[in-house]
Design a protein around this motif. Structure first.
Motif, PDB file in Angstrom:
ATOM      1  N   VAL A  45       0.755  -1.412   0.152  1.00 50.10           N
ATOM      2  CA  VAL A  45       0.409  -0.494   0.093  1.00 50.10           C
ATOM      3  C   VAL A  45       1.290   1.098   0.138  1.00 50.10           C
ATOM      4  N   LYS A  46       2.108   1.221   0.340  1.00 42.19           N
ATOM      5  CA  LYS A  46       2.826   2.250   1.143  1.00 42.19           C
ATOM      6  C   LYS A  46       3.662   2.849  -0.482  1.00 42.19           C
ATOM      7  N   ALA A  47       4.031   1.615  -1.593  1.00 44.44           N
ATOM      8  CA  ALA A  47       4.314   1.522  -2.727  1.00 44.44           C
ATOM      9  C   ALA A  47       3.012   1.977  -3.251  1.00 44.44           C
ATOM     10  N   GLY A  48       1.775   2.530  -3.266  1.00 45.37           N
ATOM     11  CA  GLY A  48       0.665   2.796  -3.888  1.00 45.37           C
ATOM     12  C   GLY A  48      -0.418   2.174  -4.578  1.00 45.37           C
ATOM     13  N   GLN A  49       0.320   0.721  -4.532  1.00 47.67           N
ATOM     14  CA  GLN A  49      -0.342  -0.368  -5.087  1.00 47.67           C
ATOM     15  C   GLN A  49      -2.037  -0.239  -4.327  1.00 47.67           C
ATOM     16  N   ASP A  50      -3.324  -0.251  -5.323  1.00 46.90           N
ATOM     17  CA  ASP A  50      -4.544  -0.007  -5.095  1.00 46.90           C
ATOM     18  C   ASP A  50      -4.655  -1.338  -3.874  1.00 46.90           C
ATOM     19  N   MET A  51      -5.813  -0.655  -3.307  1.00 49.82           N
ATOM     20  CA  MET A  51      -6.249  -1.716  -1.528  1.00 49.82           C
ATOM     21  C   MET A  51      -6.937  -2.480  -2.395  1.00 49.82           C
ATOM     22  N   GLU A  52      -7.759  -1.960  -2.677  1.00 50.29           N
ATOM     23  CA  GLU A  52      -9.103  -3.399  -3.095  1.00 50.29           C
ATOM     24  C   GLU A  52      -7.901  -4.463  -4.206  1.00 50.29           C
ATOM     25  N   LYS A  53      -6.641  -4.399  -4.645  1.00 49.40           N
ATOM     26  CA  LYS A  53      -5.924  -5.301  -5.508  1.00 49.40           C
ATOM     27  C   LYS A  53      -5.089  -6.306  -3.867  1.00 49.40           C
ATOM     28  N   VAL A  54      -4.718  -5.393  -3.244  1.00 46.64           N
ATOM     29  CA  VAL A  54      -4.164  -6.314  -2.047  1.00 46.64           C
ATOM     30  C   VAL A  54      -4.651  -7.061  -0.931  1.00 46.64           C
ATOM     31  N   VAL A  55      -5.281  -6.461  -0.976  1.00 44.71           N
ATOM     32  CA  VAL A  55      -6.655  -7.101  -0.065  1.00 44.71           C
ATOM     33  C   VAL A  55      -7.249  -8.421   0.044  1.00 44.71           C
ATOM     34  N   ARG A  56      -7.517  -8.092  -1.694  1.00 44.98           N
ATOM     35  CA  ARG A  56      -8.388  -9.567  -2.799  1.00 44.98           C
ATOM     36  C   ARG A  56      -6.812 -10.466  -2.811  1.00 44.98           C
ATOM     37  N   ASP A  57      -5.658  -9.875  -2.924  1.00 46.02           N
ATOM     38  CA  ASP A  57      -4.294 -10.862  -3.228  1.00 46.02           C
ATOM     39  C   ASP A  57      -3.697 -11.359  -1.017  1.00 46.02           C
ATOM     40  N   ILE A  58      -4.195 -10.548  -0.930  1.00 48.24           N
ATOM     41  CA  ILE A  58      -3.929 -10.852   0.973  1.00 48.24           C
ATOM     42  C   ILE A  58      -5.036 -12.939   1.311  1.00 48.24           C
ATOM     43  N   GLY A  59      -6.257 -11.945   1.020  1.00 53.79           N
ATOM     44  CA  GLY A  59      -6.968 -12.539   0.851  1.00 53.79           C
ATOM     45  C   GLY A  59      -7.154 -13.705   0.417  1.00 53.79           C
ATOM     46  N   THR A  60      -6.508 -14.135  -0.960  1.00 53.06           N
ATOM     47  CA  THR A  60      -6.806 -15.161  -0.790  1.00 53.06           C
ATOM     48  C   THR A  60      -5.554 -16.768  -0.976  1.00 53.06           C
ATOM     49  N   HIS A  61      -4.328 -16.016  -0.893  1.00 55.15           N
ATOM     50  CA  HIS A  61      -3.270 -16.104   0.781  1.00 55.15           C
ATOM     51  C   HIS A  61      -3.465 -16.360   2.008  1.00 55.15           C
ATOM     52  N   ALA A  62      -4.061 -16.162   2.234  1.00 54.11           N
ATOM     53  CA  ALA A  62      -4.634 -16.332   3.873  1.00 54.11           C
ATOM     54  C   ALA A  62      -5.730 -16.950   4.213  1.00 54.11           C
ATOM     55  N   GLY A  63      -6.846 -17.128   2.874  1.00 52.27           N
ATOM     56  CA  GLY A  63      -7.622 -17.797   2.945  1.00 52.27           C
ATOM     57  C   GLY A  63      -9.034 -17.814   4.055  1.00 52.27           C
ATOM     58  N   VAL A  64      -9.079 -16.286   3.362  1.00 49.67           N
ATOM     59  CA  VAL A  64     -10.176 -15.695   3.528  1.00 49.67           C
ATOM     60  C   VAL A  64     -10.594 -14.077   2.895  1.00 49.67           C
ATOM     61  N   GLU A  65     -11.995 -13.883   2.623  1.00 52.52           N
ATOM     62  CA  GLU A  65     -12.490 -13.306   2.704  1.00 52.52           C
ATOM     63  C   GLU A  65     -12.059 -11.623   2.345  1.00 52.52           C
ATOM     64  N   PRO A  66     -11.714 -11.341   1.497  1.00 56.64           N
ATOM     65  CA  PRO A  66     -11.258  -9.732   0.813  1.00 56.64           C
ATOM     66  C   PRO A  66     -11.263  -8.931   1.837  1.00 56.64           C
ATOM     67  N   ASP A  67     -12.419  -8.624   2.202  1.00 52.73           N
ATOM     68  CA  ASP A  67     -13.096  -8.308   3.281  1.00 52.73           C
ATOM     69  C   ASP A  67     -12.921  -7.887   4.436  1.00 52.73           C
ATOM     70  N   MET A  68     -12.431  -9.060   5.041  1.00 52.26           N
ATOM     71  CA  MET A  68     -11.997  -9.258   6.083  1.00 52.26           C
ATOM     72  C   MET A  68     -10.069  -8.769   6.475  1.00 52.26           C
ATOM     73  N   VAL A  69     -10.054  -8.617   5.458  1.00 51.49           N
ATOM     74  CA  VAL A  69      -8.387  -8.181   5.010  1.00 51.49           C
ATOM     75  C   VAL A  69      -8.306  -7.377   5.664  1.00 51.49           C
ATOM     76  N   ALA A  70      -9.466  -6.189   4.456  1.00 48.52           N
ATOM     77  CA  ALA A  70      -9.419  -4.974   4.511  1.00 48.52           C
ATOM     78  C   ALA A  70      -9.879  -4.211   6.436  1.00 48.52           C
ATOM     79  N   LYS A  71      -9.855  -4.935   6.766  1.00 44.22           N
ATOM     80  CA  LYS A  71     -10.981  -4.915   8.760  1.00 44.22           C
ATOM     81  C   LYS A  71     -10.598  -4.896   8.776  1.00 44.22           C
ATOM     82  N   TYR A  72      -8.948  -5.795   9.308  1.00 42.80           N
ATOM     83  CA  TYR A  72      -7.900  -5.985  10.109  1.00 42.80           C
ATOM     84  C   TYR A  72      -7.340  -5.084   9.963  1.00 42.80           C
ATOM     85  N   VAL A  73      -6.708  -4.812   8.398  1.00 36.32           N
ATOM     86  CA  VAL A  73      -5.679  -3.871   8.371  1.00 36.32           C
ATOM     87  C   VAL A  73      -6.995  -2.001   8.987  1.00 36.32           C
TER      88      VAL A  73
END
Length: 91
Positions: A45-73
């Motif tokens: 995110v600090k590097a300027g990547q789109d937050m939505e893409k970041v949470v979707r990618d991390i959600g996939t890797h972590a095995g959780v829904e993207p909105d949960m990643v956003a809520k955690y952050v």
């Protein structure tokens, strides 16, 4: 961590489906699955990547829904802001 100000998730335009579904409250299990990805999330995110893409990618890797990643952050940022405002240490 208060220097990582993330923009709020975009609200859908009228007639569009929401970009991220709200799957409920954060659970301890979800936090445990996502917390190890926090440095990666903040770096991207600090590097300027789109937050939505970041949470979707991390959600996939972590095995959780993207909105949960956003809520955690958002919870981490809120906790950091609260501690900084009260003069507490972030460590």
């Amino acid at each position: 961590m208060s220097e990582f100000k993330l923009p709020p998730l975009k609200k859908p335009k009228r007639g569009e489906a929401p970009k991220l579904n709200d799957t409920g409250l954060l659970s301890k299990r979800t936090v445990k699955q996502v917390e190890s990805y926090l440095p990666i999330i903040l770096t991207r995110v600090k590097a300027g990547q789109d937050m939505e893409k970041v949470v979707r990618d991390i959600g996939t890797h972590a095995g959780v829904e993207p909105d949960m990643v956003a809520k955690y952050v958002q919870a981490v940022i809120k906790a950091g802001s609260t501690q900084a405002a009260s003069g507490g240490s972030l460590l």
